[in-house]
Design an enzyme around this catalytic site. Structure first.
Site, mmCIF file in Angstrom:
data_model
loop_
_atom_site.group_PDB
_atom_site.id
_atom_site.type_symbol
_atom_site.label_atom_id
_atom_site.label_comp_id
_atom_site.label_asym_id
_atom_site.label_seq_id
_atom_site.Cartn_x
_atom_site.Cartn_y
_atom_site.Cartn_z
ATOM 1 N N ARG A 83 66.868 55.264 -1.708
ATOM 2 C CA ARG A 83 67.023 55.728 -3.082
ATOM 3 C C ARG A 83 65.915 55.130 -3.936
ATOM 4 O O ARG A 83 65.726 53.925 -3.962
ATOM 5 C CB ARG A 83 68.381 55.281 -3.635
ATOM 6 C CG ARG A 83 68.537 55.388 -5.129
ATOM 7 C CD ARG A 83 68.942 56.764 -5.545
ATOM 8 N NE ARG A 83 68.980 56.887 -7.005
ATOM 9 C CZ ARG A 83 70.110 56.857 -7.714
ATOM 10 N NH1 ARG A 83 71.261 56.681 -7.121
ATOM 11 N NH2 ARG A 83 70.090 57.009 -9.010
ATOM 12 N N ARG A 92 67.541 62.617 -5.770
ATOM 13 C CA ARG A 92 67.747 61.340 -5.064
ATOM 14 C C ARG A 92 68.209 61.599 -3.644
ATOM 15 O O ARG A 92 68.910 62.578 -3.366
ATOM 16 C CB ARG A 92 68.737 60.471 -5.811
ATOM 17 C CG ARG A 92 70.149 60.983 -5.943
ATOM 18 C CD ARG A 92 70.367 61.947 -7.064
ATOM 19 N NE ARG A 92 69.827 61.562 -8.347
ATOM 20 C CZ ARG A 92 70.430 60.775 -9.223
ATOM 21 N NH1 ARG A 92 71.561 60.254 -8.920
ATOM 22 N NH2 ARG A 92 69.886 60.510 -10.383
ATOM 23 N N ASP A 95 73.296 59.156 -3.741
ATOM 24 C CA ASP A 95 73.851 58.559 -4.949
ATOM 25 C C ASP A 95 75.314 58.248 -4.653
ATOM 26 O O ASP A 95 76.020 59.129 -4.155
ATOM 27 C CB ASP A 95 73.747 59.592 -6.084
ATOM 28 C CG ASP A 95 74.035 58.972 -7.423
ATOM 29 O OD1 ASP A 95 73.095 58.471 -8.033
ATOM 30 O OD2 ASP A 95 75.212 58.978 -7.826
ATOM 31 N N ASP A 97 78.697 56.896 -6.512
ATOM 32 C CA ASP A 97 79.300 56.541 -7.802
ATOM 33 C C ASP A 97 80.754 56.124 -7.571
ATOM 34 O O ASP A 97 81.535 56.895 -6.985
ATOM 35 C CB ASP A 97 79.316 57.755 -8.744
ATOM 36 C CG ASP A 97 77.924 58.149 -9.235
ATOM 37 O OD1 ASP A 97 77.109 57.250 -9.454
ATOM 38 O OD2 ASP A 97 77.679 59.358 -9.388
HETATM 39 N N1 LIG Z 1 75.543 68.925 -8.817
HETATM 40 C C1 LIG Z 1 75.147 67.655 -9.059
HETATM 41 N N2 LIG Z 1 74.421 67.399 -10.169
HETATM 42 C C2 LIG Z 1 74.053 66.124 -10.398
HETATM 43 N N3 LIG Z 1 73.330 65.589 -11.446
HETATM 44 C C3 LIG Z 1 73.226 64.273 -11.219
HETATM 45 S S1 LIG Z 1 72.400 63.218 -12.246
HETATM 46 N N4 LIG Z 1 73.846 63.923 -10.063
HETATM 47 C C4 LIG Z 1 73.902 62.592 -9.462
HETATM 48 C C5 LIG Z 1 75.280 62.009 -9.508
HETATM 49 O O1 LIG Z 1 75.430 61.281 -10.677
HETATM 50 C C6 LIG Z 1 74.384 65.072 -9.526
HETATM 51 C C7 LIG Z 1 75.146 65.364 -8.363
HETATM 52 O O2 LIG Z 1 75.498 64.493 -7.533
HETATM 53 N N5 LIG Z 1 75.506 66.671 -8.187
#
Ligand SMILES: Nc1nc2nc(S)n(CCO)c2c(=O)[nH]1
Length: 158
Positions: A83, A92, A95, A97
């Protein structure tokens, strides 16, 4: 024993490999055991729109770790899978979370649980309710399933 829900996403490189590898690395830690995994969904990026489609999923884990130490492990896995935190909202490799931890509300400068943006993110809510459709938001006490506005590009990708 504590219950944590973790959202995983990837939109760079071998997305499926990154997701599977991240789940394996989480489970490898003897203080974490992954007990349920959602399907993998292909989702349109939210936030920073000029980027590739994501693959997203959510896992449920038992853990002996306190939230801040669980965060440490998730950040270590992100590093291990390459990452790069160049563009904040950008693409990325992986990720992770932390979405929910027991039914606790946690607010520190490094960690906010429940994840602050999860209620407007169908890419989190749909896999989360796939795992547990009775789950409630610890703060609002509303069933999470009520928040779902439908997931763009919802295709189950195994
Ligand atoms: N569909 C989608 N959109 C995202 N935008 C971010 S920033 N992220 C990263 C997660 O915070 C994502 C994701 O995991 N999926």
């Amino acid at each position: 024993m504590n219950i944590a829900y973790i959202g995983l996403g990837s939109n760079m490189g071998d997305r499926l490999f990154h997701l599977h590898e991240a789940v394996k690395l989480l489970d490898r830690d003897e203080r974490i055991s992954v007990i349920e995994t959602s399907s993998i969904y292909q989702t349109a990026p939210v936030g920073y729109l000029e980027q590739d489609l994501f693959l997203n999923m959510v896992i449920k884990a038992n853990t002996l770790l306190e939230p801040i130490d669980l965060l440490e492990v998730t950040q270590q896995i992100e590093k291990e899978l390459g990452r790069k935190r160049d563009i904040k909202w950008g693409p990325r490799t992986i990720d992770l979370d932390i979405l929910l931890y027991n039914n606790e509300n946690i607010e520190t400068e490094k960690l906010i649980i429940p994840h602050p943006r999860m209620n407007e993110r169908a890419f989190v809510l749909v896999p989360l309710t796939e795992i547990d459709d009775r789950i409630e938001h610890p703060y609002t006490k509303m069933p999470i399933s009520l928040f779902i506005q439908g997931l763009q590009d919802r295709e189950e990708v195994q």
